[in-house]
Design an enzyme around this catalytic site. Structure first.
Site, PDB file in Angstrom:
ATOM      1  N   GLY A  44       0.836  -1.206   0.000  1.00 45.65           N
ATOM      2  CA  GLY A  44       0.000   0.000   0.000  1.00 45.65           C
ATOM      3  C   GLY A  44       0.865   1.248   0.000  1.00 45.65           C
TER       4      GLY A  44
ATOM      5  N   GLY B 103      -3.832  -1.958  -2.349  1.00 48.56           N
ATOM      6  CA  GLY B 103      -2.426  -1.741  -2.685  1.00 48.56           C
ATOM      7  C   GLY B 103      -2.151  -2.162  -4.121  1.00 48.56           C
TER       8      GLY B 103
ATOM      9  N   THR C 107      -1.912  11.408   6.272  1.00 50.00           N
ATOM     10  CA  THR C 107      -0.582  11.377   5.667  1.00 50.00           C
ATOM     11  C   THR C 107      -0.734  11.341   4.151  1.00 50.00           C
ATOM     12  OG1 THR C 107       0.231  10.223   7.605  1.00 50.00           O
ATOM     13  CG2 THR C 107       1.604  10.113   5.645  1.00 50.00           C
TER      14      THR C 107
ATOM     15  N   TYR D  66     -14.462   1.253  10.120  1.00 54.95           N
ATOM     16  CA  TYR D  66     -13.032   1.588  10.208  1.00 54.95           C
ATOM     17  C   TYR D  66     -12.675   2.011  11.638  1.00 54.95           C
ATOM     18  CZ  TYR D  66      -8.617   3.938   8.872  1.00 54.95           C
ATOM     19  OH  TYR D  66      -7.307   4.335   8.748  1.00 54.95           O
TER      20      TYR D  66
ATOM     21  N   ALA E 265      -0.661   0.015  13.128  1.00 56.21           N
ATOM     22  CA  ALA E 265      -0.982   1.295  12.487  1.00 56.21           C
ATOM     23  C   ALA E 265      -2.423   1.634  12.863  1.00 56.21           C
ATOM     24  CB  ALA E 265      -0.833   1.187  10.973  1.00 56.21           C
TER      25      ALA E 265
ATOM     26  N   ASN F 165      -4.852 -12.492  14.357  1.00 58.47           N
ATOM     27  CA  ASN F 165      -3.881 -13.390  13.706  1.00 58.47           C
ATOM     28  C   ASN F 165      -2.454 -12.879  13.853  1.00 58.47           C
ATOM     29  OD1 ASN F 165      -5.627 -15.432  12.820  1.00 58.47           O
ATOM     30  ND2 ASN F 165      -6.239 -14.203  11.053  1.00 58.47           N
TER      31      ASN F 165
ATOM     32  N   LYS G 106     -13.391  -6.931   9.613  1.00 58.61           N
ATOM     33  CA  LYS G 106     -12.696  -8.218   9.727  1.00 58.61           C
ATOM     34  C   LYS G 106     -11.182  -8.013   9.631  1.00 58.61           C
ATOM     35  CE  LYS G 106     -15.995 -11.497   7.724  1.00 58.61           C
ATOM     36  NZ  LYS G 106     -16.238 -12.336   6.542  1.00 58.61           N
TER      37      LYS G 106
ATOM     38  N   ARG H  77       3.571 -16.388  19.144  1.00 61.72           N
ATOM     39  CA  ARG H  77       4.286 -17.645  18.889  1.00 61.72           C
ATOM     40  C   ARG H  77       5.771 -17.424  18.636  1.00 61.72           C
ATOM     41  NH1 ARG H  77       5.989 -20.299  14.548  1.00 61.72           N
ATOM     42  NH2 ARG H  77       4.824 -19.016  13.053  1.00 61.72           N
TER      43      ARG H  77
ATOM     44  N   ASP I 239       0.396  -8.856   1.498  1.00 67.52           N
ATOM     45  CA  ASP I 239      -0.684  -7.969   1.045  1.00 67.52           C
ATOM     46  C   ASP I 239      -1.672  -8.788   0.214  1.00 67.52           C
ATOM     47  OD1 ASP I 239      -0.479  -4.552   0.657  1.00 67.52           O
ATOM     48  OD2 ASP I 239      -2.125  -5.667  -0.259  1.00 67.52           O
TER      49      ASP I 239
END
Ligand code: NAD
Ligand code: UDP
Ligand code: UDP
Length: 315
Positions: A11, A37, A174, A144, A113, A98, A90, A105, A32
């Site tokens: 992105g 992106g 940005t 969002y 971000a 995840n 999601k 782990r 990605d």
């Protein structure tokens, strides 16, 4: 040599972060799903043996071995994140789980971000990290805003419960080269409209404010945040505190491009925050960081990029 994972690495911001990490002698795994992106953003990195590009959606588990994770994957412009709002939530929530599970782990440090949008339409101005925000939970921006808020919660719960080393950056508007030309964000919209001599679409009366940070400054802030000592986690605002009205941005864009475009008014989108500006006192003291690129300088760089894109020099 450290191995860094950058999600959303192809992105706008992710591609600069990949570049910077390679320059700092990291191996970089860029993950990605190319939702917003573009491969062209990282094309120039593909020949570097330390760089690897993987198509993957972070809503699904990912088993790799890395030392650091920068979690940037998420559509960021209102048009894109509202296009498939369920997928947006999601990506923020399942994606965070995840990536946190992965960090747990492999014992990697992980940076999120996050965004100034977690402050919603803010009642405190400028926004300090201690402000809890004013978000409409059922509005069109909530997929969002609430996704990013929940991701912050997950980061702090993984820290408390599983002792992860986390960093949370709250990124403010940005801009710079490699912004998506059609993602509807104000800087890219105004520049592309001005270069095409089309009408400049000013939403509302243009008195709403934003503060625009050039991409190079932002990346420097993110790198410094990741490198802070173990006790500091954030959340920390990273943005440029130079606040302007959106109307002024339109006028500046016309001046800097020498365009003949006219400004036309369009309705203000639902829940569009009326004012936004970061208080960066914390970043100044903890990261010894402050933005250095003036708005006109950054806009000129960005205009140069879109000029090349529109004349077909870059695709
Ligand atoms: P962008 O849309 O250019 O980049 C996001 C990247 O994430 C894209 O490459 C996209 O394909 C990828 N992506 C989306 N969903 C994915 C998924 N499920 N799995 C894997 N990849 C996925 O946006 P950007 O401006 O570069 O923003 C990067 C991050 O910074 C985002 O998390 C955004 O919320 C945050 N942020 C950006 C700004 C800004 O002004 N640019 C402000 C605040 C926060
Ligand atoms: N996960 C992953 N990569 C890993 C480890 C975990 O993608 O290397 C995912 C895994 O699918 C899990 C999530 O991260 O659902 C959260 O992991 P955690 O260990 O916290 O929870 P649990 O596995 O106990 O559900
Ligand atoms: N905006 C505008 N014209 C446009 C695109 C955006 O006036 O063509 C306004 C928008 O209403 C908002 C500001 O510019 O007040 C910033 O919009 P953007 O979508 O870039 O970012 P965000 O609202 O997420 O800060």
């Amino acid at each position: 040599m450290k191995r860094a994972l950058v999600t959303g690495g192809s992105g706008f911001l992710g591609s600069y972060l990949c570049e910077r990490l390679l320059a700092d002698d990291h191996e970089v795994l860029c993950v990605d799903n190319f939702y917003t992106g573009a491969k062209r953003n990282v094309d120039h990195l593909l020949d570097d043996k330390r760089f690897e590009l993987m198509r993957h959606d972070i809503c699904f588990p990912l088993y790799v071995e890395v030392d650091e994770i920068y979690n940037l994957a998420c559509p960021a412009s209102p048009i894109h994140y509202q296009h498939d709002p369920v997928q947006t939530t999601k990506t923020s929530v399942l994606g965070a789980i995840n990536m946190l599970g992965l960090a747990k782990r492999v014992k990697a440090r992980i940076l999120q971000a996050s965004t100034s949008e977690i402050y919603g339409d803010p009642l405190v101005h400028p926004q300090t990290e201690s402000y809890w925000g004013n978000v409409n939970t059922v509005g069109v921006r909530a997929c969002y805003d609430e996704g990013k808020r929940c991701a912050e919660t997950l980061f702090y719960d993984y820290k408390r419960q599983h002792h992860l080393s986390i960093r949370v950056s709250r990124i403010f508007n940005t801009y710079g080269p490699r912004m998506h030309p059609n993602d509807g964000r104000v800087v890219s919209n105004f520049i592309v409209q001005a270069l095409r001599s089309e009408d400049i679409t000013l939403y509302g009366d243009g008195s709403q404010t934003r503060a625009f940070c050039y991409v190079d400054d932002l990346i420097e802030g993110i790198i410094r945040l990741m490198a802070t000592g173990p006790e500091f986690t954030g959340p920390i605002n990273i943005g440029n505190p130079h606040e302007i009205q959106v109307r002024e941005l339109a006028e500046r864009t016309i001046r800097l491009t020498g365009s003949r475009s006219r400004i036309v008014h369009r309705p203000l989108p639902e829940d569009d925050p009326l004012q936004r500006c970061p208080d960066i006192g914390l970043a100044r003291s903890v990261l010894d960081w402050t933005p250095t690129v003036e708005l006109d300088t950054g806009l000129e760089q960005t205009i140069g990029y879109f000029r090349q894109m529109l004349t077909g020099t870059i695709h």
